[in-house]
Design a protein around this motif. Structure first.
Motif, PDB file in Angstrom:
ATOM      1  N   UNK A 184       0.835  -1.211   0.000  1.00  0.00           N
ATOM      2  CA  UNK A 184       0.000   0.000   0.000  1.00  0.00           C
ATOM      3  C   UNK A 184       0.861   1.248   0.000  1.00  0.00           C
ATOM      4  N   UNK A 185       1.648   1.425  -1.044  1.00  0.00           N
ATOM      5  CA  UNK A 185       2.405   2.676  -1.147  1.00  0.00           C
ATOM      6  C   UNK A 185       1.412   3.832  -1.133  1.00  0.00           C
ATOM      7  N   UNK A 186       1.591   4.802  -0.241  1.00  0.00           N
ATOM      8  CA  UNK A 186       0.572   5.855  -0.086  1.00  0.00           C
ATOM      9  C   UNK A 186       0.193   6.574  -1.377  1.00  0.00           C
ATOM     10  N   UNK A 187       1.162   6.896  -2.230  1.00  0.00           N
ATOM     11  CA  UNK A 187       0.872   7.568  -3.494  1.00  0.00           C
ATOM     12  C   UNK A 187       1.027   6.565  -4.628  1.00  0.00           C
ATOM     13  N   UNK A 188      -0.068   6.300  -5.353  1.00  0.00           N
ATOM     14  CA  UNK A 188       0.019   5.281  -6.403  1.00  0.00           C
ATOM     15  C   UNK A 188       0.652   5.814  -7.680  1.00  0.00           C
ATOM     16  N   UNK A 189       0.736   7.142  -7.835  1.00  0.00           N
ATOM     17  CA  UNK A 189       1.323   7.727  -9.043  1.00  0.00           C
ATOM     18  C   UNK A 189       2.159   8.945  -8.675  1.00  0.00           C
ATOM     19  N   UNK A 190       3.260   9.125  -9.391  1.00  0.00           N
ATOM     20  CA  UNK A 190       4.123  10.289  -9.219  1.00  0.00           C
ATOM     21  C   UNK A 190       4.243  10.969 -10.574  1.00  0.00           C
ATOM     22  N   UNK A 191       3.993  12.286 -10.604  1.00  0.00           N
ATOM     23  CA  UNK A 191       3.957  13.033 -11.862  1.00  0.00           C
ATOM     24  C   UNK A 191       5.141  13.990 -11.985  1.00  0.00           C
ATOM     25  N   UNK A 192       5.471  14.301 -13.241  1.00  0.00           N
ATOM     26  CA  UNK A 192       6.346  15.416 -13.574  1.00  0.00           C
ATOM     27  C   UNK A 192       5.822  16.041 -14.872  1.00  0.00           C
ATOM     28  N   UNK A 193       5.952  17.355 -15.012  1.00  0.00           N
ATOM     29  CA  UNK A 193       5.587  18.006 -16.268  1.00  0.00           C
ATOM     30  C   UNK A 193       6.835  18.178 -17.119  1.00  0.00           C
ATOM     31  N   UNK A 194       6.731  17.859 -18.389  1.00  0.00           N
ATOM     32  CA  UNK A 194       7.872  17.932 -19.304  1.00  0.00           C
ATOM     33  C   UNK A 194       8.027  19.380 -19.760  1.00  0.00           C
ATOM     34  N   UNK A 195       9.207  19.946 -19.525  1.00  0.00           N
ATOM     35  CA  UNK A 195       9.460  21.344 -19.900  1.00  0.00           C
ATOM     36  C   UNK A 195      10.394  21.454 -21.096  1.00  0.00           C
ATOM     37  N   UNK A 196      11.040  20.351 -21.463  1.00  0.00           N
ATOM     38  CA  UNK A 196      11.826  20.260 -22.682  1.00  0.00           C
ATOM     39  C   UNK A 196      11.587  18.882 -23.290  1.00  0.00           C
ATOM     40  N   UNK A 197      11.535  18.767 -24.630  1.00  0.00           N
ATOM     41  CA  UNK A 197      11.289  17.454 -25.239  1.00  0.00           C
ATOM     42  C   UNK A 197      12.183  16.385 -24.625  1.00  0.00           C
ATOM     43  N   UNK A 198      11.565  15.260 -24.245  1.00  0.00           N
ATOM     44  CA  UNK A 198      12.258  14.230 -23.463  1.00  0.00           C
ATOM     45  C   UNK A 198      12.260  12.917 -24.241  1.00  0.00           C
ATOM     46  N   UNK A 199      13.444  12.459 -24.608  1.00  0.00           N
ATOM     47  CA  UNK A 199      13.568  11.199 -25.347  1.00  0.00           C
ATOM     48  C   UNK A 199      13.451  10.018 -24.398  1.00  0.00           C
ATOM     49  N   UNK A 200      12.724   8.988 -24.831  1.00  0.00           N
ATOM     50  CA  UNK A 200      12.598   7.764 -24.050  1.00  0.00           C
ATOM     51  C   UNK A 200      13.746   6.846 -24.440  1.00  0.00           C
ATOM     52  N   UNK A 201      14.651   6.515 -23.524  1.00  0.00           N
ATOM     53  CA  UNK A 201      15.842   5.733 -23.856  1.00  0.00           C
ATOM     54  C   UNK A 201      15.498   4.417 -24.556  1.00  0.00           C
ATOM     55  N   UNK A 202      16.280   4.097 -25.597  1.00  0.00           N
ATOM     56  CA  UNK A 202      16.115   2.830 -26.292  1.00  0.00           C
ATOM     57  C   UNK A 202      14.950   2.781 -27.250  1.00  0.00           C
ATOM     58  N   UNK A 203      14.284   3.909 -27.479  1.00  0.00           N
ATOM     59  CA  UNK A 203      13.148   3.965 -28.392  1.00  0.00           C
ATOM     60  C   UNK A 203      13.274   5.198 -29.277  1.00  0.00           C
ATOM     61  N   UNK A 204      12.352   5.310 -30.237  1.00  0.00           N
ATOM     62  CA  UNK A 204      12.298   6.503 -31.081  1.00  0.00           C
ATOM     63  C   UNK A 204      11.325   7.530 -30.523  1.00  0.00           C
ATOM     64  N   UNK A 205      10.754   7.248 -29.355  1.00  0.00           N
ATOM     65  CA  UNK A 205       9.727   8.108 -28.786  1.00  0.00           C
ATOM     66  C   UNK A 205      10.329   9.377 -28.173  1.00  0.00           C
ATOM     67  N   UNK A 206       9.586  10.467 -28.330  1.00  0.00           N
ATOM     68  CA  UNK A 206       9.925  11.736 -27.698  1.00  0.00           C
ATOM     69  C   UNK A 206       8.666  12.268 -27.019  1.00  0.00           C
ATOM     70  N   UNK A 207       8.768  12.556 -25.732  1.00  0.00           N
ATOM     71  CA  UNK A 207       7.637  13.143 -24.999  1.00  0.00           C
ATOM     72  C   UNK A 207       7.735  14.651 -25.180  1.00  0.00           C
ATOM     73  N   UNK A 208       6.733  15.279 -25.809  1.00  0.00           N
ATOM     74  CA  UNK A 208       6.847  16.711 -26.117  1.00  0.00           C
ATOM     75  C   UNK A 208       6.672  17.598 -24.885  1.00  0.00           C
ATOM     76  N   UNK A 209       7.139  18.792 -25.036  1.00  0.00           N
ATOM     77  CA  UNK A 209       6.981  19.805 -23.994  1.00  0.00           C
ATOM     78  C   UNK A 209       5.496  20.039 -23.720  1.00  0.00           C
ATOM     79  N   UNK A 210       5.151  20.133 -22.433  1.00  0.00           N
ATOM     80  CA  UNK A 210       3.762  20.361 -22.060  1.00  0.00           C
ATOM     81  C   UNK A 210       3.027  19.095 -21.659  1.00  0.00           C
ATOM     82  N   UNK A 211       3.527  17.928 -22.103  1.00  0.00           N
ATOM     83  CA  UNK A 211       2.955  16.664 -21.647  1.00  0.00           C
ATOM     84  C   UNK A 211       3.467  16.357 -20.243  1.00  0.00           C
ATOM     85  N   UNK A 212       2.943  15.292 -19.641  1.00  0.00           N
ATOM     86  CA  UNK A 212       3.395  14.853 -18.321  1.00  0.00           C
ATOM     87  C   UNK A 212       3.982  13.449 -18.413  1.00  0.00           C
ATOM     88  N   UNK A 213       4.913  13.146 -17.529  1.00  0.00           N
ATOM     89  CA  UNK A 213       5.389  11.775 -17.371  1.00  0.00           C
ATOM     90  C   UNK A 213       4.913  11.262 -16.010  1.00  0.00           C
TER      91      UNK A 213
END
Length: 526
Positions: free
Chosen positions: A375-404
């Motif tokens: 029962x971890x008290x917080x089931x989700x931890x968020x961050x807002x992306x402020x610069x395009x963020x590449x996902x290691x080992x993939x071609x994916x890029x999380x754009x600015x303004x999205x959340x991880x």
């Protein structure tokens, strides 16, 4: 230039034509268009999104803006598991108008929790949720550098010597609660029924205020003051993640509670300053003496008051939820209570438990550890992306303004890392060599401004988060929870009501709480 002007005029004329053509339609057709256009746009947008090779797979949804809010909000771990089967460890879903990119498992922990400050921001992710509760100028309503210094100011009251003094105070508060609370009334009753979702939040706030804020402030914490913290606590709901203020009673109570609590702290601080009565008694003294930032700016008394709310609220969530859960699980397994009691008696020799004794009680610590796993008290931890963020080992890029989003609790309850993950078994930690856990010590550490913490966050077990936002109250939580557990075991025996079961998890708030009523039957030990 004339060509652009002609194009603009043509577009305007065409828009006018569509507008008047729309008005000429029967009313039922106009209503249908207004209702269905967002749905059509939503589906087209998702189709275009799916064609991009640089975007994380998106979970399909029908209802615009709401997205996957319902399945995620009701059962987040089940939702993650279903998405993982379809898309793998990395996928995205829409939550109340926000695109959340999820990365499950230890690699996800590393991706989100150790991302660069220049790429992701916890402040931008959480400020709408936390600022109305904590107040201005603290926690997530200030630059990250300020938050790191605020953590440093606070750590002065989280030392080994401080913990030694906290244990007897916490125990005294619990025994006093047993005597006076309507659920127990020791001296009048020898057995009864208690709702742990009523008792544990109160015990938590009383014990935290006594130990951290001192005896004088504790005297102001009656049941009505605990209720103010409860009203504040109800502000942690997913809708507040988007809407900070709504004309609803829930918001009015939250805001009134914030004003009353912070003004009480501010008046208390003012009295000490007026009387020049600043010593080394408690966290309030510590912040009054040491709350000047590196650039020479001093925290105001209002900001110190707001920070005190944030500190107590952080502990309130962890300890209240965790102690409620271990009471329920131990109610299902009375034999574990006797095993804990045997360990406590053996180590203490019948004397009152001390901080040093807790270090010699592996079962007590493992009960807390196992509860935090399930029962971890917080089931989700968020961050807002402020610069395009590449996902290691993939071609994916999380754009600015999205959340991880990362969910250590999902790994905690995953069979891949913890066999029989749905079984409460503290003895799984008797030999925890099979599970790597992070530590605040070791060679691979980094100091973000509040002391050295482990850089490693690739463990499947991270009950207190990791990285620069790792919870600094971990050791205090263990002190508080150990004292609660040992005092309960020594004083009462308890079980579930006839036919009762450990209740399911209520995910309606941001904290994983037991669904109510969460009842135990208790009996005074002879």
């Amino acid at each position: 230039m004339s060509g652009l002007k002609l194009l603009a005029e043509t577009g305007f004329v065409y828009a006018q034509y569509l507008y008047y053509a729309f008005l000429a339609l029967p009313i039922y057709q106009r209503v249908s268009i207004v209702l269905f256009t967002p749905f059509v746009y939503n589906i087209v947008w998702q189709l275009l999104y799916s064609l991009r090779k640089d975007r994380v797979p998106l979970v399909f949804y029908w209802i615009p803006w709401f997205g996957s809010a319902v399945p995620y909000g009701m059962q987040p771990y089940e939702f993650f598991a279903e998405c993982q089967k379809k898309y793998g460890d990395v996928f995205a879903f829409v939550l109340l108008g926000k695109v959340m990119t999820v990365y499950l498992g230890p690699k996800g922990h590393e991706f989100v929790l150790n991302s660069k400050l220049s790429d992701v921001s916890a402040e931008e992710a959480y400020t709408h949720l936390t600022t109305p509760i904590f107040g201005k100028g603290v926690i997530y309503d200030c630059p990250n550098s300020r938050l790191m210094e605020q953590k440093k100011f606070t750590k002065g009251s989280l030392t080994r010597e401080a913990f030694k003094s906290y244990v007897p105070k916490i125990r005294e508060e619990i025994l006093c609660y047993f005597k006076n609370a309507k659920s127990f009334r020791f001296g009048e009753k020898t057995h009864g029924i208690a709702n742990v979702m009523e008792t544990q939040p109160e015990i938590t706030i009383f014990t935290a205020s006594r130990s951290l804020l001192g005896d004088e402030m504790r005297k102001k914490f009656d049941a009505s003051f605990a209720q103010l913290y409860s009203d504040l606590d109800k502000g942690f709901t997913p809708i507040n993640f988007v809407f900070s203020y709504l004309p609803l009673p829930l918001y009015w109570k939250r805001d009134e509670a914030q004003r009353k609590i912070s003004s009480t702290y501010r008046e208390f601080i003012g009295e000490r300053r007026k009387n020049n009565d600043i010593q080394d008694r408690d966290l309030i003294d510590a912040l009054m003496k040491n709350s000047t930032y590196k650039d020479g700016v001093k925290m105001t008394d209002q900001e110190i008051s707001n920070l005190l709310i944030g500190i107590l609220m952080g502990g309130q969530h962890t300890s209240a939820a965790t102690s409620a859960w271990f009471l329920l699980h131990l109610a299902e397994k009375p034999e574990l209570q006797e095993e804990i009691l045997e360990e406590v008696q053996r180590v203490s020799g019948g004397e009152e438990c001390t901080y040093e004794m807790f270090q010699e009680m592996p079962l007590v610590n493992n009960v807390i550890k196992e509860t935090l796993r399930m029962h971890m008290p917080l089931h989700s931890i968020f961050r807002k992306v402020v610069n395009p963020l590449s996902v290691p080992g993939t071609s994916y890029v999380v754009p600015r303004g999205h959340h991880v989003l990362v969910s250590p609790g999902f790994s905690h309850t995953n069979e891949l890392y913890f066999p029989q993950a749905d079984v409460f078994n503290p003895h799984r930690w008797d030999d925890d060599s099979s599970v790597t856990t992070t530590s605040n010590t070791g060679k691979d550490t980094v100091d973000y401004g509040f002391g050295a913490v482990s850089k490693g966050v690739s463990s499947p077990y991270l009950p207190f988060g990791g990285g620069r936002h790792r919870c600094i109250g971990e050791q205090f939580a263990y002190v508080q929870l150990s004292t609660i557990l040992t005092t309960f075991v020594r004083t009462i025996k308890w079980k579930l009501p006839p036919g009762g079961k450990v209740p399911p998890v209520d995910y309606q708030s941001m904290v994983t709480l037991p669904e109510e009523p969460a009842l135990i039957e208790w009996e005074l030990r002879k």
